[in-house]
Write an enzyme that holds these catalytic residues in place. Structure first.
Site, PDB file in Angstrom:
ATOM      1  N   THR A 116      20.506   3.431   7.757  1.00 16.31           N
ATOM      2  CA  THR A 116      21.939   3.294   8.041  1.00 16.31           C
ATOM      3  C   THR A 116      22.185   1.848   8.469  1.00 16.31           C
ATOM      4  OG1 THR A 116      21.606   3.993  10.315  1.00 16.31           O
ATOM      5  CG2 THR A 116      22.181   5.732   8.732  1.00 16.31           C
TER       6      THR A 116
ATOM      7  N   SER B  37       0.829  -1.212   0.000  1.00 18.42           N
ATOM      8  CA  SER B  37       0.000   0.000   0.000  1.00 18.42           C
ATOM      9  C   SER B  37       0.868   1.268   0.000  1.00 18.42           C
ATOM     10  CB  SER B  37      -0.971   0.003   1.183  1.00 18.42           C
ATOM     11  OG  SER B  37      -0.293   0.160   2.401  1.00 18.42           O
TER      12      SER B  37
ATOM     13  N   HIS C 166       8.934   3.100   9.196  1.00 16.81           N
ATOM     14  CA  HIS C 166       8.896   2.165  10.319  1.00 16.81           C
ATOM     15  C   HIS C 166       7.720   2.515  11.220  1.00 16.81           C
ATOM     16  CE1 HIS C 166      10.361  -0.636  13.290  1.00 16.81           C
ATOM     17  NE2 HIS C 166      10.093   0.273  14.199  1.00 16.81           N
TER      18      HIS C 166
HETATM   19  N1  NHR Z   1      18.461  -2.805   7.272  1.00 19.49           N
HETATM   20  C1  NHR Z   1      19.290  -1.967   7.883  1.00 19.49           C
HETATM   21  N2  NHR Z   1      20.585  -2.264   7.858  1.00 19.49           N
HETATM   22  N3  NHR Z   1      18.883  -0.857   8.530  1.00 19.49           N
HETATM   23  C2  NHR Z   1      17.566  -0.594   8.586  1.00 19.49           C
HETATM   24  O1  NHR Z   1      17.186   0.503   9.230  1.00 19.49           O
HETATM   25  C3  NHR Z   1      16.624  -1.452   7.978  1.00 19.49           C
HETATM   26  C4  NHR Z   1      17.127  -2.577   7.317  1.00 19.49           C
HETATM   27  C5  NHR Z   1      16.258  -3.486   6.698  1.00 19.49           C
HETATM   28  C6  NHR Z   1      14.902  -3.312   6.766  1.00 19.49           C
HETATM   29  C7  NHR Z   1      12.920  -2.150   7.628  1.00 19.49           C
HETATM   30  C8  NHR Z   1      12.548  -2.655   9.016  1.00 19.49           C
HETATM   31  C9  NHR Z   1      11.675  -1.823   9.848  1.00 19.49           C
HETATM   32  O2  NHR Z   1      11.306  -0.723   9.463  1.00 19.49           O
HETATM   33  C10 NHR Z   1      14.401  -2.222   7.451  1.00 19.49           C
HETATM   34  C11 NHR Z   1      15.239  -1.273   8.050  1.00 19.49           C
HETATM   35  C12 NHR Z   1      12.731  -6.367   8.902  1.00 19.49           C
HETATM   36  C13 NHR Z   1      13.179  -6.699  10.168  1.00 19.49           C
HETATM   37  C14 NHR Z   1      13.427  -8.147  10.549  1.00 19.49           C
HETATM   38  O3  NHR Z   1      13.683  -8.463  11.691  1.00 19.49           O
HETATM   39  C15 NHR Z   1      13.420  -5.689  11.059  1.00 19.49           C
HETATM   40  C16 NHR Z   1      13.211  -4.382  10.674  1.00 19.49           C
HETATM   41  C17 NHR Z   1      12.770  -4.052   9.399  1.00 19.49           C
HETATM   42  C18 NHR Z   1      12.533  -5.061   8.517  1.00 19.49           C
HETATM   43  N4  NHR Z   1      13.416  -9.075   9.550  1.00 19.49           N
HETATM   44  C19 NHR Z   1      13.642 -10.488   9.692  1.00 19.49           C
HETATM   45  C20 NHR Z   1      15.018 -10.869   9.145  1.00 19.49           C
HETATM   46  O4  NHR Z   1      15.525 -11.911   9.580  1.00 19.49           O
HETATM   47  C21 NHR Z   1      12.625 -11.281   8.918  1.00 19.49           C
HETATM   48  C22 NHR Z   1      11.219 -11.027   9.378  1.00 19.49           C
HETATM   49  C23 NHR Z   1      10.169 -11.534   8.414  1.00 19.49           C
HETATM   50  O5  NHR Z   1      10.482 -12.026   7.312  1.00 19.49           O
HETATM   51  O6  NHR Z   1       8.975 -11.363   8.745  1.00 19.49           O
HETATM   52  O7  NHR Z   1      15.553 -10.187   8.247  1.00 19.49           O
HETATM   53  O8  NHR Z   1      11.317  -2.266  10.955  1.00 19.49           O
HETATM   54  C1  GAR Z   2       3.767  -0.877   6.800  1.00 18.47           C
HETATM   55  O1  GAR Z   2       2.803  -0.675   7.783  1.00 18.47           O
HETATM   56  C2  GAR Z   2       5.149  -0.576   7.346  1.00 18.47           C
HETATM   57  O2  GAR Z   2       5.122   0.399   8.328  1.00 18.47           O
HETATM   58  C3  GAR Z   2       5.534  -1.898   7.914  1.00 18.47           C
HETATM   59  O3  GAR Z   2       5.009  -2.848   7.025  1.00 18.47           O
HETATM   60  C4  GAR Z   2       3.820  -2.350   6.454  1.00 18.47           C
HETATM   61  C5  GAR Z   2       3.840  -2.587   4.977  1.00 18.47           C
HETATM   62  O4  GAR Z   2       2.603  -2.269   4.423  1.00 18.47           O
HETATM   63  N1  GAR Z   2       6.956  -2.021   7.984  1.00 18.47           N
HETATM   64  C6  GAR Z   2       7.534  -2.796   8.876  1.00 18.47           C
HETATM   65  O5  GAR Z   2       6.914  -3.403   9.722  1.00 18.47           O
HETATM   66  C7  GAR Z   2       9.025  -2.878   8.772  1.00 18.47           C
HETATM   67  N2  GAR Z   2       9.504  -3.741   9.784  1.00 18.47           N
HETATM   68  P1  GAR Z   2       2.435  -2.102   2.862  1.00 18.47           P
HETATM   69  O6  GAR Z   2       3.098  -3.324   2.217  1.00 18.47           O
HETATM   70  O7  GAR Z   2       0.959  -2.107   2.634  1.00 18.47           O
HETATM   71  O8  GAR Z   2       3.093  -0.823   2.459  1.00 18.47           O
END
Ligand code: NHR
Ligand code: GAR
Length: 227
Positions: A155, A27, A123
């Protein structure tokens, strides 16, 4: 990137190129693609890249006429290998901006360094609160009266890059993670387009680890919208 509108339609080669990474519903990707289509003729979405072959967002991107690439992380032996595959795909588009829009794989330091200063994430929390996953549940369990969403530069440290913009929403009696998530998502669709527009217009940058708007540092929260 221009900060003054061009007096004539831009050739495709002159446009700012945006690549959007998704894992799910898409979305946020749709609101950004529509913003660029309708309001930013100086930019284009070159591709939507998705790591989940079954994600609903892939069809949405195709319906908007956007090129899609699927790179299933399960086909790689390590995080590093996956990120190398992702980098190769991204670099083919030579993007000016990379937008993480519900992209759910943590990215390696080499990947993040390559695109630092031109990669944004959304986020679902008021960062620095609740980095990582399950943010709505955690805000409810903590008894917070306010929750929200943050756009930040990416970052190396997860959810730690400088904030660009935040929207605050109230937590209401009887909220569950799903009802709270819906309220937050409405605000995601407001603030992410604002941040992307600023970047494309050349107004938003990361300088010495700080987010700057028109070369002036933003506050640590980023621009804060109260709803
Ligand atoms: N990478 C870095 N280095 N820095 C950030 O700020 C990042 C990033 C990668 C993704 C988005 C993120 C969020 O907004 C993001 C920011 C996935 C996980 C996670 O734990 C955490 C944060 C975010 C995205 N992922 C698991 C993993 O093992 C898998 C979880 C799943 O598949 O559902 O990669 O919060
Ligand atoms: C969004 O709500 C975003 O904030 C969240 O996933 C959703 C994606 O929705 N992101 C995370 O939780 C990152 N860890 P979308 O696919 O409909 O845009």
């Amino acid at each position: 990137m221009n900060d003054t509108p061009a007096p004539y339609p831009l050739e495709d080669a002159e446009k700012s190129r945006v690549v959007i990474l998704i894992s799910g519903t898409g979305s946020n990707m749709v609101t950004i693609a529509e913003l660029i289509r309708d309001e930013l003729p100086e930019a284009e979405v070159s591709a939507v890249i998705c790591n989940e072959p079954e994600a609903a967002g892939i069809q949405k991107a195709r319906s908007l006429g956007i090129h899609t690439d699927i790179i299933d992380h399960r086909g790689f032996t390590s995080r590093e290998e996956f990120d190398v595959g992702l980098m190769r795909t991204i670099d083919a588009y030579d993007p000016d901006l990379i937008v993480l829009a519900g992209f759910m794989r943590i990215l390696t330091p080499d990947f993040v360094r390559r695109y630092e200063g031109r990669m944004l994430n959304i986020h679902p929390s008021l960062l620095p609160k609740y980095q990582g996953l399950h943010t709505h549940k955690r805000a409810l369990e903590a008894g917070d009266s306010e929750h929200g969403v943050t756009v930040h530069f990416v970052t190396e440290v997860l959810d730690d890059g400088p904030n660009v913009i935040q929207a605050v929403v109230p937590v209401l009696d009887g909220d569950d993670p799903q009802s709270l998530q819906k309220r937050v998502q409405l605000q995601e669709h407001v603030i992410y387009p604002i941040a992307v527009k600023w970047f494309i217009e050349g107004r938003l940058s990361m300088q010495k680890g700080q987010s700057c708007l028109d070369n002036k540092p933003l506050p640590p929260t980023g621009l804060k919208l109260d709803t």
